[in-house]
Design an enzyme around this catalytic site. Structure first.
Site, short mmCIF file in Angstrom:
data_model
loop_
_atom_site.label_atom_id
_atom_site.label_comp_id
_atom_site.label_asym_id
_atom_site.label_seq_id
_atom_site.Cartn_x
_atom_site.Cartn_y
_atom_site.Cartn_z
N MET A 56 -11.53 -6.11 5.65
CA MET A 56 -10.75 -5.14 6.41
C MET A 56 -10.36 -5.76 7.75
SD MET A 56 -10.22 -2.38 4.68
CE MET A 56 -9.25 -1.67 6.03
N HIS A 116 -1.35 -1.28 -4.16
CA HIS A 116 -2.60 -0.94 -3.49
C HIS A 116 -2.67 0.57 -3.28
CE1 HIS A 116 -6.10 -2.04 -1.01
NE2 HIS A 116 -5.70 -1.12 -0.15
N HIS A 153 -8.58 1.09 -3.74
CA HIS A 153 -9.50 0.84 -2.63
C HIS A 153 -10.20 2.15 -2.29
CE1 HIS A 153 -9.70 -0.39 1.94
NE2 HIS A 153 -10.90 -0.25 1.40
N ASP A 180 -6.66 -6.57 4.34
CA ASP A 180 -6.05 -5.24 4.36
C ASP A 180 -6.02 -4.69 5.79
OD1 ASP A 180 -5.14 -2.71 3.75
OD2 ASP A 180 -6.93 -2.11 2.63
N SER A 235 0.84 -1.20 0.00
CA SER A 235 0.00 0.00 0.00
C SER A 235 0.88 1.25 0.00
CB SER A 235 -0.89 0.00 1.24
OG SER A 235 -1.46 1.29 1.39
N MET A 253 -9.20 8.02 0.38
CA MET A 253 -10.01 8.36 1.57
C MET A 253 -10.56 9.77 1.42
SD MET A 253 -7.39 7.04 4.47
CE MET A 253 -6.71 5.39 4.47
N MET A 281 -12.36 4.24 -0.23
CA MET A 281 -13.00 4.46 1.08
C MET A 281 -13.71 5.81 1.00
SD MET A 281 -9.85 3.02 3.35
CE MET A 281 -8.70 3.14 1.99
N ASP A 333 -4.94 3.61 -1.74
CA ASP A 333 -6.01 3.90 -0.78
C ASP A 333 -6.57 5.30 -0.98
OD1 ASP A 333 -6.18 1.56 0.95
OD2 ASP A 333 -4.12 2.04 1.53
#
Ligand code: DX5
Ligand code: ZN
Length: 222
Positions: A137, A33, A66, A175, A8, A37, A68, A35
């Site tokens: 998660m 990966h 991913h 993850d 990540s 957010m 979020m 992320d």
């Protein structure tokens, strides 16, 4: 299938992102990966499209994005255009999950659903056949470097059972808090894609850390 490793970049050095991506390129990692957010679905804000595009420019491995974020449907095309190869949305953020999954697939991306620690695997019964990936998660989403939640093993067993029954080719991703101490147990419980942020980038040798995650049996022999 041998398990895949997805470092990540949340734990990378953003002032040296190209360097850290080149390190991933030449390592045993399989995916990158990414992320995202939004400060709404999770309490933290990470980065957006310009960073994903810049990542795509330097990464030679597929981008595992991913999301979020609330209402991800608004941004699927933009993330695809920025370079996503796979997109994972949160079950808890998608009231029309079936539609969202179809939209990801229509963009030509691998489609995944992530479950927060409190969300049971059984809720996926009627969608699992449509999915390419489920992400369990193992921490509450929002931050790197958190403590692994032990109930994850039970959820992996539940998911493995459901996938054997309804979707044997499913990617089962974990993850949060993954490191060289729990990787083998996670793989034994059914995980076949392992995300790791701080255990890779806080290591003195991130590329050796990736190798240890990819080939834990070799480490046991040392
Ligand atoms: C957490 C993110 C993770 C995070 C993992 O919300 O989804 O991908 O980067 O970080 P570590 O491996 O440090 O727990
Ligand atoms: Zn993640």
């Amino acid at each position: 299938m041998n398990h895949l490793i997805a470092p990540s970049i949340l734990a990378a050095d953003f002032a040296n992102l190209q360097r850290d991506l080149e390190l991933i390129n030449s390592s045993d990692a399989d995916w990158v990966h990414v992320d995202i957010m939004d400060g709404m679905f999770v309490p933290n804000i990470s980065f957006g499209f310009p960073v994903v595009s810049a990542t795509k420019k330097h990464a030679t491995k597929p981008l595992d994005v991913h999301l979020m974020i609330v209402d991800p449907d608004r941004y699927l095309k933009a993330f695809k255009d920025a370079g996503a190869d796979g997109m994972t949305v949160h079950y808890e953020a998608c009231p029309h999950l079936h539609r969202t999954i179809q939209a990801i697939k229509e963009l030509g991306c691998r489609a995944g659903v992530a479950l927060n620690p409190h969300t049971p695997v059984t809720l996926l019964q009627d969608i699992i056949a449509d999915l390419d990936l489920v992400l369990i998660m193992s921490v509450n989403p929002g931050f790197g470097g958190q403590k692994f939640i032990d109930n994850t093993y039970k959820k992996l067993h539940d998911l493995k059972e459901l996938s054997c029954d309804k979707n044997p080719n499913l990617f089962i991703e974990v993850d949060g808090g993954v490191d060289q101490h729990n990787i083998q147990k996670l793989v034994d419980a059914g995980a076949n894609v392992l995300v790791a942020g701080s255990s890779v980038f806080s290591s003195a040798s991130p590329s050796a850390a990736i190798s240890h995650l990819k080939y834990p049996e070799k480490l046991l022999q040392l």
